[in-house]
Design a protein around this motif. Sequence first.
Motif, PDB file in Angstrom:
ATOM      1  N   TYR A 117       0.850  -1.208   0.077  1.00  0.00           N
ATOM      2  CA  TYR A 117       0.003   0.080   0.029  1.00  0.00           C
ATOM      3  C   TYR A 117       0.897   1.317  -0.027  1.00  0.00           C
ATOM      4  CZ  TYR A 117      -3.785  -3.293   0.751  1.00  0.00           C
ATOM      5  OH  TYR A 117      -4.446  -4.287   0.598  1.00  0.00           O
ATOM      6  N   VAL A 118       2.186   1.130  -0.511  1.00  0.00           N
ATOM      7  CA  VAL A 118       3.096   2.214  -0.599  1.00  0.00           C
ATOM      8  C   VAL A 118       3.573   2.273  -1.926  1.00  0.00           C
ATOM      9  CG1 VAL A 118       5.239   3.342   0.415  1.00  0.00           C
ATOM     10  CG2 VAL A 118       3.602   2.168   2.028  1.00  0.00           C
ATOM     11  N   PHE A 119       3.386   3.449  -2.701  1.00  0.00           N
ATOM     12  CA  PHE A 119       3.674   3.560  -4.094  1.00  0.00           C
ATOM     13  C   PHE A 119       4.761   4.740  -4.370  1.00  0.00           C
ATOM     14  CE2 PHE A 119      -0.485   1.520  -3.439  1.00  0.00           C
ATOM     15  CZ  PHE A 119      -0.398   0.523  -4.097  1.00  0.00           C
ATOM     16  N   SER A 120       5.669   4.493  -5.018  1.00  0.00           N
ATOM     17  CA  SER A 120       6.671   5.625  -5.475  1.00  0.00           C
ATOM     18  C   SER A 120       6.737   5.750  -6.871  1.00  0.00           C
ATOM     19  CB  SER A 120       8.075   5.346  -4.789  1.00  0.00           C
ATOM     20  OG  SER A 120       7.984   5.031  -3.525  1.00  0.00           O
ATOM     21  N   ASP A 121       6.166   4.816  -7.643  1.00  0.00           N
ATOM     22  CA  ASP A 121       6.298   4.905  -9.108  1.00  0.00           C
ATOM     23  C   ASP A 121       5.622   6.187  -9.562  1.00  0.00           C
ATOM     24  OD1 ASP A 121       3.912   3.342  -8.360  1.00  0.00           O
ATOM     25  OD2 ASP A 121       3.527   3.920 -10.285  1.00  0.00           O
ATOM     26  N   ALA A 122       6.186   6.480 -10.813  1.00  0.00           N
ATOM     27  CA  ALA A 122       5.823   8.035 -11.202  1.00  0.00           C
ATOM     28  C   ALA A 122       4.238   7.664 -11.838  1.00  0.00           C
ATOM     29  CB  ALA A 122       6.760   8.315 -12.551  1.00  0.00           C
ATOM     30  N   GLU A 123       3.945   6.767 -12.449  1.00  0.00           N
ATOM     31  CA  GLU A 123       2.461   6.602 -12.787  1.00  0.00           C
ATOM     32  C   GLU A 123       1.383   6.857 -11.669  1.00  0.00           C
ATOM     33  OE1 GLU A 123      -0.139   3.428 -15.349  1.00  0.00           O
ATOM     34  OE2 GLU A 123       1.885   3.102 -15.234  1.00  0.00           O
TER      35      GLU A 123
ATOM     36  N   ASN B 110      -1.402  19.197 -12.323  1.00  0.00           N
ATOM     37  CA  ASN B 110      -0.780  17.939 -11.761  1.00  0.00           C
ATOM     38  C   ASN B 110       0.498  18.212 -10.591  1.00  0.00           C
ATOM     39  OD1 ASN B 110       0.121  15.302 -11.102  1.00  0.00           O
ATOM     40  ND2 ASN B 110      -1.086  14.591 -12.994  1.00  0.00           N
ATOM     41  N   PHE B 111      -0.005  17.932  -9.495  1.00  0.00           N
ATOM     42  CA  PHE B 111       1.265  18.133  -8.442  1.00  0.00           C
ATOM     43  C   PHE B 111       1.325  16.611  -7.730  1.00  0.00           C
ATOM     44  CE2 PHE B 111      -0.101  22.656  -8.870  1.00  0.00           C
ATOM     45  CZ  PHE B 111       1.025  23.132  -8.834  1.00  0.00           C
ATOM     46  N   PRO B 112       2.130  16.080  -8.153  1.00  0.00           N
ATOM     47  CA  PRO B 112       2.232  14.459  -7.588  1.00  0.00           C
ATOM     48  C   PRO B 112       2.883  14.577  -6.339  1.00  0.00           C
ATOM     49  CG  PRO B 112       3.551  14.657  -9.588  1.00  0.00           C
ATOM     50  CD  PRO B 112       3.174  16.048  -9.370  1.00  0.00           C
ATOM     51  N   PRO B 113       2.303  13.726  -5.379  1.00  0.00           N
ATOM     52  CA  PRO B 113       3.126  13.479  -4.102  1.00  0.00           C
ATOM     53  C   PRO B 113       4.362  12.900  -4.330  1.00  0.00           C
ATOM     54  CG  PRO B 113       1.150  12.007  -4.253  1.00  0.00           C
ATOM     55  CD  PRO B 113       1.114  12.796  -5.428  1.00  0.00           C
ATOM     56  N   GLU B 114       5.181  12.917  -3.448  1.00  0.00           N
ATOM     57  CA  GLU B 114       6.511  11.918  -3.570  1.00  0.00           C
ATOM     58  C   GLU B 114       6.170  10.689  -3.404  1.00  0.00           C
ATOM     59  OE1 GLU B 114       9.792  14.361  -1.627  1.00  0.00           O
ATOM     60  OE2 GLU B 114       7.961  15.312  -1.111  1.00  0.00           O
ATOM     61  N   VAL B 115       5.271  10.464  -2.456  1.00  0.00           N
ATOM     62  CA  VAL B 115       5.029   8.819  -2.154  1.00  0.00           C
ATOM     63  C   VAL B 115       3.372   8.889  -1.921  1.00  0.00           C
ATOM     64  CG1 VAL B 115       5.470   9.124   0.158  1.00  0.00           C
ATOM     65  CG2 VAL B 115       5.420   6.755  -0.979  1.00  0.00           C
ATOM     66  N   VAL B 116       2.750   7.759  -2.289  1.00  0.00           N
ATOM     67  CA  VAL B 116       1.377   7.682  -1.916  1.00  0.00           C
ATOM     68  C   VAL B 116       1.018   6.415  -1.354  1.00  0.00           C
ATOM     69  CG1 VAL B 116      -0.981   6.938  -3.233  1.00  0.00           C
ATOM     70  CG2 VAL B 116       0.759   8.360  -4.360  1.00  0.00           C
ATOM     71  N   VAL B 117       0.527   6.744  -0.107  1.00  0.00           N
ATOM     72  CA  VAL B 117       0.308   5.837   0.946  1.00  0.00           C
ATOM     73  C   VAL B 117      -1.265   5.476   1.129  1.00  0.00           C
ATOM     74  CG1 VAL B 117       0.567   4.949   3.321  1.00  0.00           C
ATOM     75  CG2 VAL B 117       2.198   6.294   2.146  1.00  0.00           C
ATOM     76  N   LYS B 118      -1.690   4.162   1.150  1.00  0.00           N
ATOM     77  CA  LYS B 118      -3.109   3.713   1.234  1.00  0.00           C
ATOM     78  C   LYS B 118      -3.359   3.112   2.359  1.00  0.00           C
ATOM     79  CE  LYS B 118      -3.647   3.587  -3.960  1.00  0.00           C
ATOM     80  NZ  LYS B 118      -3.890   2.840  -4.952  1.00  0.00           N
ATOM     81  N   PRO B 119      -3.511   3.890   3.570  1.00  0.00           N
ATOM     82  CA  PRO B 119      -3.944   3.273   4.747  1.00  0.00           C
ATOM     83  C   PRO B 119      -5.139   2.587   5.210  1.00  0.00           C
ATOM     84  CG  PRO B 119      -3.783   5.711   5.019  1.00  0.00           C
ATOM     85  CD  PRO B 119      -3.721   5.366   3.515  1.00  0.00           C
ATOM     86  N   ALA B 120      -5.363   1.762   5.720  1.00  0.00           N
ATOM     87  CA  ALA B 120      -6.957   1.238   5.956  1.00  0.00           C
ATOM     88  C   ALA B 120      -7.575   1.564   7.458  1.00  0.00           C
ATOM     89  CB  ALA B 120      -6.896  -0.147   5.897  1.00  0.00           C
ATOM     90  N   THR B 121      -6.778   1.870   8.383  1.00  0.00           N
ATOM     91  CA  THR B 121      -7.236   2.335   9.828  1.00  0.00           C
ATOM     92  C   THR B 121      -6.877   3.696  10.359  1.00  0.00           C
ATOM     93  OG1 THR B 121      -5.209   1.478  10.844  1.00  0.00           O
ATOM     94  CG2 THR B 121      -6.955  -0.159  10.348  1.00  0.00           C
TER      95      THR B 121
END
Lengths: 468, 468
Positions: A21-27, A41-52
């Motif tokens: 659930y942690v994504f650093s890829d450009a896409e 378009n201002f991408p975050p440096e990392v995308v996290v998808k928490p659940a709780t």
Amino acid sequence: MNHKINPEIITSLQQIAGVSYVFSDAETRKHYGHDETEDYNFPPEVVVKPATAAEISAILALANEHEIPVIPIGGRTGLSGGALSIHGGIGLSMERFNKIIEIDERNLQVTVEPGVITQALRETVAEKGLFYPVDPSSQGSCFIGGNVAENSGGARAVKYGVTKDYVLNLEVVLPNGKIIWTGANTLKNSTGYNLTQLMTGSEGTLGIITKIVLKLLPLNKHNILMLVPFYKAAEACEAVSAIFRAGIVPSALEFMERDAIDWALRYVEGISIKVKENIQAHLLIEVDGNYPEVLFAEAEKIMAVAEQFQIDEVLFADTDDQKNALWKMRRSIAEAVKSNSVYKEEDTVVPRYELPKLLHGIKEIGAKYGFKSVCYGHAGDGNLHVNIIKSSMSDENWQREVPKGIREIFDLTVSLKGTLSGEHGIGYVQKNYMDIAFTTAHLDIMRSIKKVFDPNNILNPGKIFPDK
Amino acid sequence: MNHKINPEIITSLQQIAGVSYVFSDAETRKHYGHDETEDYNFPPEVVVKPATAAEISAILALANEHEIPVIPIGGRTGLSGGALSIHGGIGLSMERFNKIIEIDERNLQVTVEPGVITQALRETVAEKGLFYPVDPSSQGSCFIGGNVAENSGGARAVKYGVTKDYVLNLEVVLPNGKIIWTGANTLKNSTGYNLTQLMTGSEGTLGIITKIVLKLLPLNKHNILMLVPFYKAAEACEAVSAIFRAGIVPSALEFMERDAIDWALRYVEGISIKVKENIQAHLLIEVDGNYPEVLFAEAEKIMAVAEQFQIDEVLFADTDDQKNALWKMRRSIAEAVKSNSVYKEEDTVVPRYELPKLLHGIKEIGAKYGFKSVCYGHAGDGNLHVNIIKSSMSDENWQREVPKGIREIFDLTVSLKGTLSGEHGIGYVQKNYMDIAFTTAHLDIMRSIKKVFDPNNILNPGKIFPDK
């Protein structure tokens, strides 16, 4: 960009939320770098998808320690850039918070996670005979959490109010990692400062919402929908307040300029509405309730008001299909405009009687600065969306002249006792107009409140407050 | 008491407000030293009656410089001690702010000064066919500014909401003497943090409200009022949520225990209602609207729900006189109880379905600690007023045991997802129970917000926050 996200931070995030659930890829970063605001378009440096909430608590504690921006990301349908990672950092996608936790039929309440799609929520409670009235045009893809963060409205706000009027209680993770409930699950509450309402509309800058308790109503059984064509746009605006003065509170009262309806009709397939050439605007009017005979009586009263103005033949939607087609047309205007041209969208709001003055002023300001605008919106609330069209304007003028014009539009709005945004929020694109609506003393108080919650300014930095 | 009010301060106050509006005599101070909260009297050291926001600005600047408490005083009908000068200081009577500034019929809004009596406001707008729904029992003498400060409710809140749902915009003098408008005169607003809602219900601790813009509705033409006697109090509570589940939203839904109605009938002259001996409780139910036939249909549906329980013959109020008599009876309960015995009033609120559990629990707790209680209130909102009767209890037990019982009542309330106060505020008398509703982290945020507005803690000190 602060570039503090090093491999150790990534590892910590993976430990908290799980590697998958942690994504650093450009896409992925690019995907979460935009909402529906212009073409940013201002991408975050990392995308996290928490659940709780516990995971978010750990993420915020980490981010707070390292002073890394955290940007809550919902359905990415926002129109003020609230979900854009303009300073990089951690993009916190709330999509896994997608459960309707409890529909409490006995108390007419629902407890829901912020990542539930608004329309899904509305349909699910409707199956139980319950009504969540708030229906932004983006309801098919926006998240209820985003609605709370922006204090979203929609077509039914004119009778039923906006998101803030339904939020009873919020579970919120604070930037220091602590988790609080802002209030209680009650219809009335005079117990301490109203943090529920302070959090609602705070655009992800004060805390991360992880649970929402909403008030519901009994579902109305019937409605009547009519489309009224006006030969003069100013008269359509005047009719809006005349309907209320006649004692009617419609459940929707939408204004559409000629261009808005033309563009939408070209954009949406399968809707056959013929509009006479010299019609300048339409009102889409709905009344709802449980007693058809009452609705007929109210529709007649509305007709009597409308007939005081120059109108063409009124279209009554006879079937659900016709109703859906009219609503689809209305809801498609923004997309239709976007498909035609680069544009900027403003979300002006004034006391409803001032609408004709606002519309007239916007056109004059457009003429002065050389831009065309398409106006439509929730006229019953005095909430007019102004789509400023780039069309063939030079990039230079678009950058240099249009902001001056927007400033004049907001000056006008505030002089009419209105303000900058009715339902979209300030976010990234309106923040440098905040001095028009607020004194320095007022903005200083808001900044100090921000500091109470978020002393290190990690939560959605660069939003709401004007650049210094 | 801080005893900082020396002759120079008095002279400065006289220069600001005029010699004839500054009072240091014991009688005036005593008069402004009480509201309707139990038998407390905490006189301010000096009473000032300013007439303009500019005067208040100067008074606050002076008080801030010398760190003198300032206590805003309205109609002194409060039930939580919000207007008591518990640390002495300047009692700021708002009674000269008594103008309805503008009734804006075109926008369905009213701009009003805080010292206008709520009933006067309601009647004045009603003459124009407009409706301000919020009607606290004290409406004949309370100030609209006090209603905003406490986020007051009333009988119609169940359908129409509480004060906060009508406040669009506030002019506020901040402790540093600066004057701001909190929002805009619009129905929707997503422009910055919602200081309007933060100020509403802040009990005079964040700023002094000097102008109020309220939303109005078209006035409904008709209503039906009925009094339903229940053989079992618990069933009356159950009927409350059953009515909503039948799809009805009454405009009032009031619960009265047997004792409440008996005491009120003895206290108020000229109301002839016979109550059978074994009736335990009544519901007073109103529906309103513009179509009599709809109201009859809704009244029938309510009857059908009520008849599922053990009820006696329902009384329908046929005339305005009968309606007024029933409302007078309901509104007199607090005074009737007060005239009988020393008492404490709690303002518990829970999700409405939990009312039977709350009522049952209160009686059990009373039995445990040896006190009798009379319960009544806005059952449709889950808002139950609990009058704890001293009667022949010893002073020692009254001081020592009753607070333990109250703490258990609030523990129960919060465990049912409710909270301490639905509409009276926390003020002086409930502040030491705040730890039941809020975590330390939460209270710290509220304290820090207080500090943002009022760093020297001059505004209404000793209210809301628990003693440390």
